[in-house]
Design a protein around this motif. Structure first.
Motif, PDB file in Angstrom:
ATOM      1  N   ALA A 110       0.850  -1.186   0.000  1.00  0.00           N
ATOM      2  CA  ALA A 110       0.000   0.000   0.000  1.00  0.00           C
ATOM      3  C   ALA A 110       0.888   1.239   0.000  1.00  0.00           C
ATOM      4  CB  ALA A 110      -0.919   0.011   1.217  1.00  0.00           C
ATOM      5  N   PHE A 111       0.452   2.266  -0.713  1.00  0.00           N
ATOM      6  CA  PHE A 111       1.197   3.524  -0.701  1.00  0.00           C
ATOM      7  C   PHE A 111       0.247   4.696  -0.883  1.00  0.00           C
ATOM      8  CE2 PHE A 111       0.658   3.019  -5.198  1.00  0.00           C
ATOM      9  CZ  PHE A 111       0.642   4.304  -5.713  1.00  0.00           C
ATOM     10  N   SER A 112       0.668   5.850  -0.395  1.00  0.00           N
ATOM     11  CA  SER A 112      -0.013   7.122  -0.615  1.00  0.00           C
ATOM     12  C   SER A 112       1.041   8.203  -0.672  1.00  0.00           C
ATOM     13  CB  SER A 112      -1.000   7.446   0.508  1.00  0.00           C
ATOM     14  OG  SER A 112      -2.169   6.682   0.379  1.00  0.00           O
ATOM     15  N   ALA A 113       0.916   9.094  -1.657  1.00  0.00           N
ATOM     16  CA  ALA A 113       1.884  10.165  -1.815  1.00  0.00           C
ATOM     17  C   ALA A 113       1.208  11.381  -2.434  1.00  0.00           C
ATOM     18  CB  ALA A 113       3.042   9.705  -2.701  1.00  0.00           C
ATOM     19  N   SER A 114       1.748  12.560  -2.122  1.00  0.00           N
ATOM     20  CA  SER A 114       1.290  13.785  -2.775  1.00  0.00           C
ATOM     21  C   SER A 114       2.420  14.325  -3.641  1.00  0.00           C
ATOM     22  CB  SER A 114       0.814  14.825  -1.760  1.00  0.00           C
ATOM     23  OG  SER A 114       1.875  15.265  -0.961  1.00  0.00           O
ATOM     24  N   LEU A 115       2.070  15.220  -4.536  1.00  0.00           N
ATOM     25  CA  LEU A 115       2.997  15.644  -5.581  1.00  0.00           C
ATOM     26  C   LEU A 115       4.252  16.328  -5.043  1.00  0.00           C
ATOM     27  CD1 LEU A 115       3.363  15.642  -8.645  1.00  0.00           C
ATOM     28  CD2 LEU A 115       2.262  17.886  -8.676  1.00  0.00           C
ATOM     29  N   LEU A 116       4.096  17.355  -4.226  1.00  0.00           N
ATOM     30  CA  LEU A 116       5.252  18.130  -3.779  1.00  0.00           C
ATOM     31  C   LEU A 116       5.694  17.744  -2.380  1.00  0.00           C
ATOM     32  CD1 LEU A 116       4.339  21.720  -5.048  1.00  0.00           C
ATOM     33  CD2 LEU A 116       5.756  19.978  -6.166  1.00  0.00           C
ATOM     34  N   GLU A 117       7.006  17.653  -2.200  1.00  0.00           N
ATOM     35  CA  GLU A 117       7.579  17.365  -0.878  1.00  0.00           C
ATOM     36  C   GLU A 117       7.313  18.532   0.071  1.00  0.00           C
ATOM     37  OE1 GLU A 117       9.143  15.348   2.102  1.00  0.00           O
ATOM     38  OE2 GLU A 117       9.161  14.456   0.103  1.00  0.00           O
ATOM     39  N   SER A 118       7.460  19.758  -0.436  1.00  0.00           N
ATOM     40  CA  SER A 118       7.217  20.956   0.373  1.00  0.00           C
ATOM     41  C   SER A 118       6.945  22.132  -0.561  1.00  0.00           C
ATOM     42  CB  SER A 118       8.425  21.252   1.262  1.00  0.00           C
ATOM     43  OG  SER A 118       9.560  21.516   0.464  1.00  0.00           O
ATOM     44  N   GLY A 119       6.489  23.217   0.009  1.00  0.00           N
ATOM     45  CA  GLY A 119       6.214  24.412  -0.774  1.00  0.00           C
ATOM     46  C   GLY A 119       4.937  24.292  -1.570  1.00  0.00           C
ATOM     47  N   SER A 120       4.815  25.173  -2.556  1.00  0.00           N
ATOM     48  CA  SER A 120       3.630  25.154  -3.407  1.00  0.00           C
ATOM     49  C   SER A 120       4.048  25.477  -4.828  1.00  0.00           C
ATOM     50  CB  SER A 120       2.600  26.180  -2.919  1.00  0.00           C
ATOM     51  OG  SER A 120       3.119  27.495  -3.040  1.00  0.00           O
ATOM     52  N   GLY A 121       3.237  25.038  -5.771  1.00  0.00           N
ATOM     53  CA  GLY A 121       3.549  25.349  -7.150  1.00  0.00           C
ATOM     54  C   GLY A 121       2.726  24.587  -8.144  1.00  0.00           C
ATOM     55  N   THR A 122       2.828  25.021  -9.369  1.00  0.00           N
ATOM     56  CA  THR A 122       2.162  24.402 -10.501  1.00  0.00           C
ATOM     57  C   THR A 122       3.218  23.766 -11.388  1.00  0.00           C
ATOM     58  OG1 THR A 122       0.359  26.004 -10.446  1.00  0.00           O
ATOM     59  CG2 THR A 122       0.704  24.835 -12.512  1.00  0.00           C
ATOM     60  N   LEU A 123       2.990  22.539 -11.760  1.00  0.00           N
ATOM     61  CA  LEU A 123       3.854  21.848 -12.716  1.00  0.00           C
ATOM     62  C   LEU A 123       3.171  21.920 -14.071  1.00  0.00           C
ATOM     63  CD1 LEU A 123       6.314  20.042 -13.340  1.00  0.00           C
ATOM     64  CD2 LEU A 123       4.866  18.076 -12.798  1.00  0.00           C
ATOM     65  N   GLY A 124       3.911  22.370 -15.088  1.00  0.00           N
ATOM     66  CA  GLY A 124       3.381  22.469 -16.425  1.00  0.00           C
ATOM     67  C   GLY A 124       3.063  23.914 -16.761  1.00  0.00           C
ATOM     68  N   PRO A 125       2.625  24.184 -17.971  1.00  0.00           N
ATOM     69  CA  PRO A 125       2.437  23.209 -19.038  1.00  0.00           C
ATOM     70  C   PRO A 125       3.763  22.749 -19.640  1.00  0.00           C
ATOM     71  CG  PRO A 125       1.928  25.405 -19.845  1.00  0.00           C
ATOM     72  CD  PRO A 125       2.245  25.537 -18.392  1.00  0.00           C
ATOM     73  N   ILE A 126       3.800  21.505 -20.046  1.00  0.00           N
ATOM     74  CA  ILE A 126       4.971  20.889 -20.678  1.00  0.00           C
ATOM     75  C   ILE A 126       4.487  20.339 -22.024  1.00  0.00           C
ATOM     76  CG2 ILE A 126       6.738  19.085 -20.485  1.00  0.00           C
ATOM     77  CD1 ILE A 126       6.312  19.293 -17.401  1.00  0.00           C
ATOM     78  N   ASN A 127       5.284  20.489 -23.062  1.00  0.00           N
ATOM     79  CA  ASN A 127       4.876  20.110 -24.407  1.00  0.00           C
ATOM     80  C   ASN A 127       5.035  18.608 -24.679  1.00  0.00           C
ATOM     81  OD1 ASN A 127       3.854  20.470 -26.971  1.00  0.00           O
ATOM     82  ND2 ASN A 127       5.808  21.065 -27.861  1.00  0.00           N
ATOM     83  N   ALA A 128       4.870  17.786 -23.661  1.00  0.00           N
ATOM     84  CA  ALA A 128       4.949  16.324 -23.814  1.00  0.00           C
ATOM     85  C   ALA A 128       4.236  15.687 -22.626  1.00  0.00           C
ATOM     86  CB  ALA A 128       6.399  15.868 -23.856  1.00  0.00           C
ATOM     87  N   HIS A 129       3.727  14.470 -22.832  1.00  0.00           N
ATOM     88  CA  HIS A 129       3.191  13.713 -21.697  1.00  0.00           C
ATOM     89  C   HIS A 129       4.341  13.494 -20.720  1.00  0.00           C
ATOM     90  CE1 HIS A 129      -0.350  13.239 -24.046  1.00  0.00           C
ATOM     91  NE2 HIS A 129       0.102  12.260 -24.810  1.00  0.00           N
ATOM     92  N   THR A 130       4.103  13.721 -19.426  1.00  0.00           N
ATOM     93  CA  THR A 130       5.169  13.681 -18.433  1.00  0.00           C
ATOM     94  C   THR A 130       4.764  12.820 -17.249  1.00  0.00           C
ATOM     95  OG1 THR A 130       5.786  15.931 -19.071  1.00  0.00           O
ATOM     96  CG2 THR A 130       6.635  15.114 -16.958  1.00  0.00           C
ATOM     97  N   THR A 131       5.581  11.829 -16.919  1.00  0.00           N
ATOM     98  CA  THR A 131       5.313  11.007 -15.737  1.00  0.00           C
ATOM     99  C   THR A 131       5.438  11.865 -14.492  1.00  0.00           C
ATOM    100  OG1 THR A 131       6.130   9.012 -16.824  1.00  0.00           O
ATOM    101  CG2 THR A 131       6.040   8.979 -14.408  1.00  0.00           C
ATOM    102  N   LEU A 132       4.415  11.824 -13.656  1.00  0.00           N
ATOM    103  CA  LEU A 132       4.421  12.597 -12.417  1.00  0.00           C
ATOM    104  C   LEU A 132       5.139  11.812 -11.324  1.00  0.00           C
ATOM    105  CD1 LEU A 132       0.764  13.923 -12.517  1.00  0.00           C
ATOM    106  CD2 LEU A 132       2.855  15.269 -12.833  1.00  0.00           C
ATOM    107  N   VAL A 133       5.983  12.498 -10.589  1.00  0.00           N
ATOM    108  CA  VAL A 133       6.706  11.887  -9.478  1.00  0.00           C
ATOM    109  C   VAL A 133       6.146  12.482  -8.192  1.00  0.00           C
ATOM    110  CG1 VAL A 133       8.950  11.497  -8.420  1.00  0.00           C
ATOM    111  CG2 VAL A 133       8.752  11.601 -10.924  1.00  0.00           C
ATOM    112  N   PHE A 134       5.406  11.685  -7.462  1.00  0.00           N
ATOM    113  CA  PHE A 134       4.804  12.108  -6.201  1.00  0.00           C
ATOM    114  C   PHE A 134       5.843  11.916  -5.100  1.00  0.00           C
ATOM    115  CE2 PHE A 134       1.404  11.594  -9.091  1.00  0.00           C
ATOM    116  CZ  PHE A 134       0.405  12.456  -8.674  1.00  0.00           C
TER     117      PHE A 134
END
Length: 171
Positions: free
Chosen positions: A39-63
């Motif tokens: 079992a696992f649970s994770a959120s996108l950012l380790e700390s802080g705040s921000g928006t990822l993207g836009p990126i001109n390619a499909h991008t694997t998200l690292v939580f």
């Protein structure tokens, strides 16, 4: 209790040594080797705040903010979950978009194949999307989330954008 387990193991060993059948050996091995809990649970950012993207390619998200990772099947370095055993697994993902001109679409991918998508387009304020799926996975199958090209995803210290999964039962 421990004595009974040792006695049962010795009885299984006797079966293995007295029977030449590989099918009996396979059954005994399955009985002796416990299936790991996953079992696992994770959120996108380790700390802080921000928006990822836009990126001109499909991008694997690292939580990166991992709350739990029982069985160590999720990698916070690659964003990829690797099934340790054949079984039924359940995954959920939640996406937050901060209003603007870009959409927020995230795709759940199994072995490179698009399975489900969650998306939202919010012109102002916050928008949310979520989805979930139960999959039959073989040992070694991989599952991840991809940010759709030219889309965005938002996260901050409240941990809005998340990815979770767990083994329901081995098969």
């Amino acid at each position: 209790m421990l004595w009974n387990q040792k006695k049962n193991i010795q009885n299984y060993r006797n079966v293995i040594f007295t029977k030449a059948s590989s099918s009996i050996c396979d059954v005994v091995v399955k009985l002796l080797i416990p299936v790991g809990q996953v079992a696992f649970s994770a959120s996108l950012l380790e700390s802080g705040s921000g928006t990822l993207g836009p990126i001109n390619a499909h991008t694997t998200l690292v939580f990166k903010h991992v709350v739990s990772n029982i069985g160590k099947a999720y990698s916070p370095h690659t964003g990829i979950f690797t099934a340790p055993v054949r079984g039924a697994y359940h995954f959920e993902f939640y996406v937050v978009a901060l209003g603007g001109s870009h959409e927020s679409r995230v795709v759940l991918v199994k072995n490179g194949e698009h399975i489900f998508i969650a998306g939202e387009h919010q012109t102002n304020g916050f928008g949310t999307a979520a989805n979930g799926v139960t999959l039959l996975l073989e040992a070694g199958d991989v599952v991840s989330l991809r940010l759709w090209k030219n889309n965005v995803i938002y996260d901050d210290g409240a941990h809005y954008s998340t990815f979770s999964g767990h083994l329901l039962f081995p098969m």
